[in-house]
Design a protein around this motif. Structure first.
Motif, PDB file in Angstrom:
ATOM      1  N   VAL A 165      40.349  13.079 -52.629  1.00  0.00           N
ATOM      2  CA  VAL A 165      39.767  11.901 -53.280  1.00  0.00           C
ATOM      3  C   VAL A 165      40.516  11.684 -54.590  1.00  0.00           C
ATOM      4  O   VAL A 165      40.452  12.515 -55.486  1.00  0.00           O
ATOM      5  CB  VAL A 165      38.270  12.096 -53.596  1.00  0.00           C
ATOM      6  CG1 VAL A 165      37.638  10.750 -53.900  1.00  0.00           C
ATOM      7  CG2 VAL A 165      37.573  12.773 -52.466  1.00  0.00           C
ATOM      8  N   GLY A 171      44.173   9.259 -55.557  1.00  0.00           N
ATOM      9  CA  GLY A 171      45.603   9.251 -55.216  1.00  0.00           C
ATOM     10  C   GLY A 171      46.456   9.287 -56.455  1.00  0.00           C
ATOM     11  O   GLY A 171      47.204   8.353 -56.744  1.00  0.00           O
ATOM     12  N   GLY A 194      46.410  14.979 -56.491  1.00  0.00           N
ATOM     13  CA  GLY A 194      46.202  14.708 -55.068  1.00  0.00           C
ATOM     14  C   GLY A 194      47.514  14.708 -54.303  1.00  0.00           C
ATOM     15  O   GLY A 194      47.623  15.297 -53.222  1.00  0.00           O
ATOM     16  N   CYS A 199      42.105   9.278 -50.234  1.00  0.00           N
ATOM     17  CA  CYS A 199      41.332   8.063 -50.540  1.00  0.00           C
ATOM     18  C   CYS A 199      41.490   7.753 -52.017  1.00  0.00           C
ATOM     19  O   CYS A 199      41.098   8.574 -52.861  1.00  0.00           O
ATOM     20  CB  CYS A 199      39.844   8.284 -50.297  1.00  0.00           C
ATOM     21  SG  CYS A 199      39.403   8.331 -48.578  1.00  0.00           S
ATOM     22  N   GLY A 200      42.050   6.623 -52.361  1.00  0.00           N
ATOM     23  CA  GLY A 200      42.288   6.288 -53.759  1.00  0.00           C
ATOM     24  C   GLY A 200      41.684   4.946 -54.137  1.00  0.00           C
ATOM     25  O   GLY A 200      41.668   4.010 -53.335  1.00  0.00           O
ATOM     26  N   ALA A 243      40.175  14.816 -57.000  1.00  0.00           N
ATOM     27  CA  ALA A 243      41.349  14.643 -57.880  1.00  0.00           C
ATOM     28  C   ALA A 243      41.336  13.223 -58.435  1.00  0.00           C
ATOM     29  O   ALA A 243      42.325  12.494 -58.353  1.00  0.00           O
ATOM     30  CB  ALA A 243      42.629  14.917 -57.102  1.00  0.00           C
ATOM     31  N   ILE A 260      48.812   8.706 -76.497  1.00  0.00           N
ATOM     32  CA  ILE A 260      48.931   7.386 -75.862  1.00  0.00           C
ATOM     33  C   ILE A 260      49.108   6.319 -76.948  1.00  0.00           C
ATOM     34  O   ILE A 260      50.004   5.462 -76.860  1.00  0.00           O
ATOM     35  CB  ILE A 260      47.685   7.072 -74.996  1.00  0.00           C
ATOM     36  CG1 ILE A 260      47.553   8.077 -73.846  1.00  0.00           C
ATOM     37  CG2 ILE A 260      47.727   5.630 -74.469  1.00  0.00           C
ATOM     38  CD1 ILE A 260      48.580   7.968 -72.761  1.00  0.00           C
ATOM     39  N   GLU A 287      44.288  17.874 -68.950  1.00  0.00           N
ATOM     40  CA  GLU A 287      44.725  16.514 -69.286  1.00  0.00           C
ATOM     41  C   GLU A 287      46.221  16.341 -69.516  1.00  0.00           C
ATOM     42  O   GLU A 287      46.625  15.516 -70.330  1.00  0.00           O
ATOM     43  CB  GLU A 287      43.997  16.014 -70.524  1.00  0.00           C
ATOM     44  CG  GLU A 287      42.535  15.713 -70.292  1.00  0.00           C
ATOM     45  CD  GLU A 287      41.962  14.912 -71.431  1.00  0.00           C
ATOM     46  OE1 GLU A 287      42.176  13.704 -71.464  1.00  0.00           O
ATOM     47  OE2 GLU A 287      41.314  15.517 -72.298  1.00  0.00           O
ATOM     48  N   TRP A 297      50.280  16.470 -67.506  1.00  0.00           N
ATOM     49  CA  TRP A 297      51.001  16.323 -66.243  1.00  0.00           C
ATOM     50  C   TRP A 297      51.242  17.671 -65.548  1.00  0.00           C
ATOM     51  O   TRP A 297      50.932  17.826 -64.357  1.00  0.00           O
ATOM     52  CB  TRP A 297      52.327  15.617 -66.533  1.00  0.00           C
ATOM     53  CG  TRP A 297      53.022  15.040 -65.347  1.00  0.00           C
ATOM     54  CD1 TRP A 297      52.987  13.735 -64.954  1.00  0.00           C
ATOM     55  CD2 TRP A 297      53.865  15.728 -64.415  1.00  0.00           C
ATOM     56  NE1 TRP A 297      53.752  13.570 -63.829  1.00  0.00           N
ATOM     57  CE2 TRP A 297      54.306  14.774 -63.479  1.00  0.00           C
ATOM     58  CE3 TRP A 297      54.284  17.042 -64.288  1.00  0.00           C
ATOM     59  CZ2 TRP A 297      55.148  15.088 -62.426  1.00  0.00           C
ATOM     60  CZ3 TRP A 297      55.116  17.367 -63.228  1.00  0.00           C
ATOM     61  CH2 TRP A 297      55.537  16.398 -62.320  1.00  0.00           C
ATOM     62  N   ALA A 321      48.150  19.310 -64.068  1.00  0.00           N
ATOM     63  CA  ALA A 321      47.620  18.617 -62.880  1.00  0.00           C
ATOM     64  C   ALA A 321      48.487  18.931 -61.660  1.00  0.00           C
ATOM     65  O   ALA A 321      47.970  19.168 -60.561  1.00  0.00           O
ATOM     66  CB  ALA A 321      47.566  17.111 -63.135  1.00  0.00           C
ATOM     67  N   SER A 334      56.060  14.267 -74.948  1.00  0.00           N
ATOM     68  CA  SER A 334      55.828  12.883 -75.347  1.00  0.00           C
ATOM     69  C   SER A 334      57.179  12.290 -75.742  1.00  0.00           C
ATOM     70  O   SER A 334      58.010  12.990 -76.322  1.00  0.00           O
ATOM     71  CB  SER A 334      54.855  12.852 -76.536  1.00  0.00           C
ATOM     72  OG  SER A 334      54.684  11.521 -76.991  1.00  0.00           O
TER      73      SER A 334
HETATM   74  C1  LIG Z   1      49.837   6.163 -69.952  1.00  0.00           C
HETATM   75  C2  LIG Z   1      49.864   7.653 -69.744  1.00  0.00           C
HETATM   76  C3  LIG Z   1      50.941   8.403 -70.228  1.00  0.00           C
HETATM   77  C4  LIG Z   1      50.966   9.784 -70.049  1.00  0.00           C
HETATM   78  N1  LIG Z   1      52.028  10.492 -70.539  1.00  0.00           N
HETATM   79  C5  LIG Z   1      52.058  11.831 -70.395  1.00  0.00           C
HETATM   80  C6  LIG Z   1      53.152  12.586 -70.917  1.00  0.00           C
HETATM   81  O1  LIG Z   1      54.092  12.039 -71.499  1.00  0.00           O
HETATM   82  N2  LIG Z   1      53.134  13.937 -70.750  1.00  0.00           N
HETATM   83  C7  LIG Z   1      52.102  14.592 -70.108  1.00  0.00           C
HETATM   84  O2  LIG Z   1      52.131  15.834 -70.013  1.00  0.00           O
HETATM   85  N3  LIG Z   1      51.059  13.901 -69.587  1.00  0.00           N
HETATM   86  C8  LIG Z   1      51.018  12.544 -69.723  1.00  0.00           C
HETATM   87  N4  LIG Z   1      49.963  11.823 -69.210  1.00  0.00           N
HETATM   88  C9  LIG Z   1      48.873  12.558 -68.521  1.00  0.00           C
HETATM   89  C10 LIG Z   1      49.158  12.740 -67.037  1.00  0.00           C
HETATM   90  O3  LIG Z   1      49.696  11.576 -66.470  1.00  0.00           O
HETATM   91  C11 LIG Z   1      47.858  13.122 -66.360  1.00  0.00           C
HETATM   92  O4  LIG Z   1      47.466  14.383 -66.892  1.00  0.00           O
HETATM   93  C12 LIG Z   1      47.968  13.207 -64.849  1.00  0.00           C
HETATM   94  O5  LIG Z   1      48.301  11.966 -64.295  1.00  0.00           O
HETATM   95  C13 LIG Z   1      46.652  13.704 -64.253  1.00  0.00           C
HETATM   96  O6  LIG Z   1      46.753  13.699 -62.865  1.00  0.00           O
HETATM   97  P1  LIG Z   1      45.442  13.555 -61.957  1.00  0.00           P
HETATM   98  O7  LIG Z   1      45.932  13.564 -60.564  1.00  0.00           O
HETATM   99  O8  LIG Z   1      44.421  14.508 -62.379  1.00  0.00           O
HETATM  100  O9  LIG Z   1      44.856  12.111 -62.318  1.00  0.00           O
HETATM  101  P2  LIG Z   1      45.494  10.685 -62.160  1.00  0.00           P
HETATM  102  O10 LIG Z   1      46.981  10.750 -62.160  1.00  0.00           O
HETATM  103  O11 LIG Z   1      44.830   9.849 -63.200  1.00  0.00           O
HETATM  104  O12 LIG Z   1      45.029  10.199 -60.707  1.00  0.00           O
HETATM  105  C14 LIG Z   1      43.680  10.000 -60.399  1.00  0.00           C
HETATM  106  C15 LIG Z   1      43.579   8.906 -59.373  1.00  0.00           C
HETATM  107  O13 LIG Z   1      42.248   8.875 -58.883  1.00  0.00           O
HETATM  108  C16 LIG Z   1      41.807   7.526 -58.807  1.00  0.00           C
HETATM  109  N5  LIG Z   1      40.337   7.494 -58.874  1.00  0.00           N
HETATM  110  C17 LIG Z   1      39.532   7.530 -59.964  1.00  0.00           C
HETATM  111  N6  LIG Z   1      38.231   7.484 -59.592  1.00  0.00           N
HETATM  112  C18 LIG Z   1      38.215   7.409 -58.251  1.00  0.00           C
HETATM  113  C19 LIG Z   1      37.186   7.341 -57.291  1.00  0.00           C
HETATM  114  N7  LIG Z   1      35.872   7.349 -57.619  1.00  0.00           N
HETATM  115  N8  LIG Z   1      37.533   7.258 -55.966  1.00  0.00           N
HETATM  116  C20 LIG Z   1      38.841   7.263 -55.591  1.00  0.00           C
HETATM  117  N9  LIG Z   1      39.856   7.324 -56.464  1.00  0.00           N
HETATM  118  C21 LIG Z   1      39.557   7.411 -57.789  1.00  0.00           C
HETATM  119  C22 LIG Z   1      42.485   6.869 -59.995  1.00  0.00           C
HETATM  120  O14 LIG Z   1      42.505   5.473 -59.821  1.00  0.00           O
HETATM  121  C23 LIG Z   1      43.855   7.525 -59.941  1.00  0.00           C
HETATM  122  O15 LIG Z   1      44.702   6.806 -59.080  1.00  0.00           O
HETATM  123  C24 LIG Z   1      49.905  10.431 -69.369  1.00  0.00           C
HETATM  124  C25 LIG Z   1      48.818   9.680 -68.879  1.00  0.00           C
HETATM  125  C26 LIG Z   1      48.794   8.304 -69.062  1.00  0.00           C
HETATM  126  C27 LIG Z   1      47.614   7.500 -68.541  1.00  0.00           C
END
Ligand SMILES: Cc1cc2nc3c(=O)[nH]c(=O)nc-3n(C[C@H](O)[C@H](O)[C@H](O)COP(=O)(O)OP(=O)(O)OC[C@H]3O[C@@H](n4cnc5c(N)ncnc54)[C@H](O)[C@@H]3O)c2cc1C
Length: 393
Positions: free
Chosen positions: A9, A11, A15, A34-35, A108, A154, A289, A291, A294, A320
C-alpha cells in the motif's frame, strides 16, 4: 494453500524497493502495489530541486519504465487511496470501494505535508508530491515574491531553487536558528548565512500571527510586528505520517515496527516515512523521514517476508542540494558533545565530525562526498578519537 500474495500500500520509494527486492530474490507469487497517486512510483527528492527548476522532465522521475511492471508481474493499481484495513479478514478497502485480499501486507504510505489551518488560500502551497511540484512550478519566476514558512530542508531547497528562477524569497523560521535541534547552532547559523548571501530575506525567531489579503494571501504578519508581502506562500513545516486511514488500529501517528519492519498486526509490515522504526540505542521508536532509510526498510521488509535476515540498519543519513552545493550528513548529530571542523565554511567547503564522549556519532560534509564515506566507517567503527576541539565558524 494458495498464496494470497503480497499487497503493497503506497507506491513510493519503500514500496518500490520492497517489490524489486521480492522479485530479485525469487518471490514468484502475486504482487500488487496500490497507490493513491495516478502515476507509477517515482523519486521525490528532485521535486524541490531539478524538477521545480524545470531542469528535469517529470517523466524522468519514474523509478522504472512501465514495461518493468509488466515484465516482473507487478500489478499497479493507481489513483485509489487505501481507506481501511481488516487484519482479521486480510483485506484492504480503497476509497473507490475496491477490496484487495492479501497474504502479507506492506504499509508504505509515506508522509503528508503538515498544513496551517489559517493558510488554506489558493496561492498557499505545500510540496510532497509531483502534483504539488507542478502547481508550485507554475507560479515561480523572476520577481515573484515567495514567502516560505519553515526553514527545514524542504523550505531551504525551495528557497534556493526559487532564487535560481529569479524569485524574491523570504524564509520565515520560528526557531532562532534553522535546523539547530538537529545540527546545532553553528551549522544552523551557517545555513541561515548561506541563504542571506544568496539574497534571501531570512527572518528567524519569527512566529506567524496572521495572513492578510482577500481570496489570496497578500501579506503575512509576524508576531514581532514584521510583515512579509507575498504573491505565493509555501508551507514547509514538516510532515505527518500518512496513516490516518489506520487510526482504528492505533497507528494514526505512524506504524511501530521491529528491525525487520513487522508491525503488531499479523502479516502486516511497514516501512519508510509511515513507519516508526525501532532505535535500539535509544530504546524508542521514531520516524526516519529520509530517502536512504526508506529504501533500506523497503528491502528489509521484503527479506523478512521471504524468511531471510534483514541485517542491521545502516546509520541514518540524508543529503540536500542547495545553490549547486551538496550537503550530506551521516549518523545522528543530536546529543553530540563535541565537534571537529575541517575546511572553510566561508568558502562552502568543509566537514564536521560530531562526537559524543570522543566517539564519532555523525558527520556533515559540504561539497565533500569522500568525507561521508570516511565518516560512515568511523561511526560504524565506533572508536573514540583522541583530541577534541570545539567547532568555531
Ligand atoms: C520534495 C521532497 C524532497 C526530498 N528530498 C530529499 C533529499 O534530498 N534527501 C533525502 O534523504 N530525502 C529527501 N526527501 C525524503 C524522501 O523522499 C522520503 O523519505 C521518501 O520518499 C520516503 O519514501 P516512502 O516510500 O516512505 O514514502 P513516499 O515516497 O512519500 O511514498 C508514499 C506513497 O504512498 C502514497 N499514499 C499515501 N497515502 C496513501 C493511501 N492511503 N493509500 C495509497 N497510497 C497512499 C503517496 O501518495 C505516495 O505515493 C524528500 C522528500 C520530498 C517530498
Amino acid at each position: 494453500m494458495k498464496d494470497q500474495g503480497v499487497l503493497i500500500v503506497g507506491g513510493g520509494l519503500a514500496g518500490q524497493r520492497a517489490a524489486e527486492t521480492l522479485r530479485r530474490r525469487g518471490y514468484e507469487g502475486p504482487l500488487r502495489i496500490c497507490g493513491a497517486e495516478p502515476v507509477a512510483p517515482y523519486d521525490r527528492p528532485p521535486l524541490s530541486k531539478r524538477v521545480l527548476a524545470g531542469e528535469m522532465a517529470d517523466e524522468d522521475l519514474a523509478y522504472r519504465p512501465r514495461d518493468w511492471y509488466r515484465d516482473h508481474e507487478v500489478e499497479l493499481v493507481l489513483g485509489d487511496r487505501a481507506a481501511a484495513l481488516d487484519p482479521v479478514a486480510h483485506t484492504l478497502r480503497c476509497e473507490s470501494g475496491a477490496r484487495h485480499s492479501y497474504g502479507r501486507l506492506l504499509i508504505a504510505t509515506g508522509g503528508a505535508a503538515r498544513r496551517l489551518p489559517f493558510l488554506a488560500h489558493p496561492n498557499v502551497h505545500v510540496l510532497r508530491d509531483l502534483a504539488d511540484a507542478r502547481r508550485l512550478r507554475r507560479t515561480l519566476g523572476p520577481g515573484v515574491r515567495l514567502a516560505i514558512v519553515g526553514a527545514g530542508f524542504i523550505g531551504q531547497e525551495v528557497a534556493a531553487t526559487a532564487r535560481g528562477l529569479g524569485a524574491e524569497v523570504t524564509l520565515i523560521e520560528a526557531l532562532p536558528t534553522p535546523l539547530a535541534p538537529i545540527l546545532g547552532e553553528e551549522i544552523g547559523g551557517w545555513f541561515a548565512d548561506l541563504h542571506r548571501e544568496e539574497g534571501v530575506d531570512v527572518r528567524l525567531g519569527a512566529a506567524l500571527a496572521e495572513a492578510r489579503g482577500g481570496a489570496e494571501v497578500e501579506e503575512l504578519l509576524l508576531a514581532d510586528g514584521g510583515r512579509v508581502a507575498c504573491d505565493v506562500v509555501l508551507v514547509g513545516i514538516g510532515t505527518v505520517p500518512a496513516t490516518d486511514w489506520l487510526a482504528e488500529h492505533g497507528f494514526a501517528a505512524g506504524v511501530p515496527v521491529d528491525a525487520a519492519g513487522r508491525t503488531p498486526l499479523p502479516d502486516v509490515f511497514a516501512a519508510g516515512d509511515a513507519a516508526l522504526a525501532f532505535d535500539p540505542a535509544a530504546g524508542t521508536h521514531h520516524r526516519t523521514e529520509h530517502w536512504e532509510a526508506a529504501a533500506w526498510q523497503g528491502a528489509a521488509v521484503a527479506k523478512a517476508m521471504l524468511g531471510e535476515e534483514s541485517g542491521t540498519p545502516p546509520p541514518a543519513s540524508f543529503w540536500s542540494d542547495q545553490y549547486g552545493l551538496r550537503v550530506q550528513c551521516v549518523g545522528d548529530p543530536r546529543g553530540a558533545d563535541g565537534t571537529r571542523l575541517d575546511g572553510d565554511p566561508a568558502e562552502r567547503d568543509f566537514e564536521v565530525l560530531f562526537t559524543r564522549a570522543g566517539v564519532p556519532v555523525a558527520g556533515l560534509a559540504v561539497g565533500r562526498p569522500a568525507a561521508i564515506r570516511r565518516f560512515r566507517k568511523q561511526i560504524e567503527g565506533g572508536v573514540a578519537i583522541v583530541e577534541r576541539e570545539e567547532l568555531v565558524i
